[in-house]
Write a protein that holds these residues in place. Sequence first.
Motif, mmCIF file in Angstrom:
data_model
loop_
_atom_site.group_PDB
_atom_site.id
_atom_site.type_symbol
_atom_site.label_atom_id
_atom_site.label_comp_id
_atom_site.label_asym_id
_atom_site.label_seq_id
_atom_site.Cartn_x
_atom_site.Cartn_y
_atom_site.Cartn_z
ATOM 1 N N LYS A 155 -2.947 5.897 -5.276
ATOM 2 C CA LYS A 155 -3.924 5.323 -4.340
ATOM 3 C C LYS A 155 -3.489 5.542 -2.897
ATOM 4 O O LYS A 155 -4.310 5.864 -2.024
ATOM 5 N N PHE A 156 -2.194 5.381 -2.647
ATOM 6 C CA PHE A 156 -1.653 5.580 -1.306
ATOM 7 C C PHE A 156 -1.840 7.028 -0.862
ATOM 8 O O PHE A 156 -2.283 7.309 0.266
ATOM 9 N N ALA A 157 -1.518 7.971 -1.752
ATOM 10 C CA ALA A 157 -1.651 9.388 -1.417
ATOM 11 C C ALA A 157 -3.108 9.763 -1.172
ATOM 12 O O ALA A 157 -3.410 10.572 -0.284
ATOM 13 N N GLU A 158 -4.007 9.175 -1.930
ATOM 14 C CA GLU A 158 -5.430 9.482 -1.752
ATOM 15 C C GLU A 158 -5.924 8.976 -0.400
ATOM 16 O O GLU A 158 -6.726 9.646 0.271
ATOM 17 N N VAL A 173 -5.058 15.511 -4.737
ATOM 18 C CA VAL A 173 -3.778 14.922 -5.100
ATOM 19 C C VAL A 173 -3.512 15.200 -6.562
ATOM 20 O O VAL A 173 -4.394 14.999 -7.407
ATOM 21 N N CYS A 174 -2.307 15.675 -6.876
ATOM 22 C CA CYS A 174 -1.930 15.916 -8.268
ATOM 23 C C CYS A 174 -0.638 15.149 -8.575
ATOM 24 O O CYS A 174 0.288 15.136 -7.781
ATOM 25 N N ALA A 175 -0.631 14.518 -9.761
ATOM 26 C CA ALA A 175 0.547 13.748 -10.171
ATOM 27 C C ALA A 175 0.825 14.005 -11.636
ATOM 28 O O ALA A 175 -0.087 14.313 -12.395
ATOM 29 N N ASP A 217 4.958 2.184 -7.785
ATOM 30 C CA ASP A 217 4.798 2.831 -9.083
ATOM 31 C C ASP A 217 3.726 3.919 -9.012
ATOM 32 O O ASP A 217 3.148 4.181 -7.940
ATOM 33 N N ALA A 218 3.431 4.525 -10.159
ATOM 34 C CA ALA A 218 2.539 5.694 -10.176
ATOM 35 C C ALA A 218 1.134 5.340 -9.696
ATOM 36 O O ALA A 218 0.516 6.094 -8.942
ATOM 37 N N GLU A 219 0.620 4.192 -10.122
ATOM 38 C CA GLU A 219 -0.736 3.807 -9.738
ATOM 39 C C GLU A 219 -0.842 3.563 -8.240
ATOM 40 O O GLU A 219 -1.757 4.073 -7.572
ATOM 41 N N LEU A 220 0.091 2.801 -7.688
ATOM 42 C CA LEU A 220 0.071 2.527 -6.248
ATOM 43 C C LEU A 220 0.294 3.806 -5.448
ATOM 44 O O LEU A 220 -0.340 4.011 -4.411
ATOM 45 N N LEU A 221 1.188 4.671 -5.935
ATOM 46 C CA LEU A 221 1.466 5.918 -5.230
ATOM 47 C C LEU A 221 0.230 6.811 -5.175
ATOM 48 O O LEU A 221 -0.066 7.417 -4.141
#
Length: 263
Positions: free
Chosen positions: A201-204, A261-263, A195-199
């Motif tokens: 953190k992963f990208a960071e 990182v931008c989301a 999901d958005a939160e995990l994504l």
Amino acid sequence: MRFHKAESAFFVFIFVILAAGLVTLHAYGLLQGIATDLDTASRIEKIVYLNKLLFATGVLLATALFFGVFFIYPMIRGQATEEGKLRAMTVSLSARSETLEHAALTDGLTGMQNRRYFDDALKEYLEEFRRIEKPVGLMILDLDHFKQVNDTHGHDVGDEVLRAVAGCLRGMTRYHDVVARLGGEEFAVVTPNMDAELLSKFAERIRKAVANMSVLSGNVRLKITTSVGLAVWDRKETAEDFYRRADRQLYEAKRQGRNRVCA
């Protein structure tokens, strides 16, 4: 903080068990009092009350058993079934990918999957995850100021940088993630069941890992950074629209100063 349904059910189950334990403890204390009470009328009254307590204990334990069998177990079983489907789907996707021509789907420089593989895999993942109603994340990465690396140190060094970044991405991603070089200095990662939160953190973590890498060029130690755009599939948009939304976030990361990182 929001709890998962299974967690909430577990807390209710524990609460009922604790309540049954407290009632049992109270009944035990009352039983000790009956044993030492010499007044017959008082003893009868306490025994009647004790019967009520034991009945209440039975009701609480029956409630806990009913809740466990008809609510908690189905949730646990459902989650296990979903995980099994995900594993089976991953095996199926991997098996199908092996039937395609390796050379046509692999980037010759980095050994990663190429843009053609990425496009096909993204469409296939969206089709499968629409069916099981699970999230799909997408990460588009672009190395910052990569043209300066080529202009200053030559294309051979630039190629080493690309191979180093590819190795970093492969080392940090999961076996069922799709990791591809889209072309030039641009990479992509498809992250199923995230999901958005995990994504974010992963990208960071990936952004920091790339920023902490060093690529040696003679006596020069090169440091590189990457900008990252993220999107989580809304289950409606096409693969092309999904990619474009993540790509817009990448350009926003570039606009805001790069290495972010931008989301």
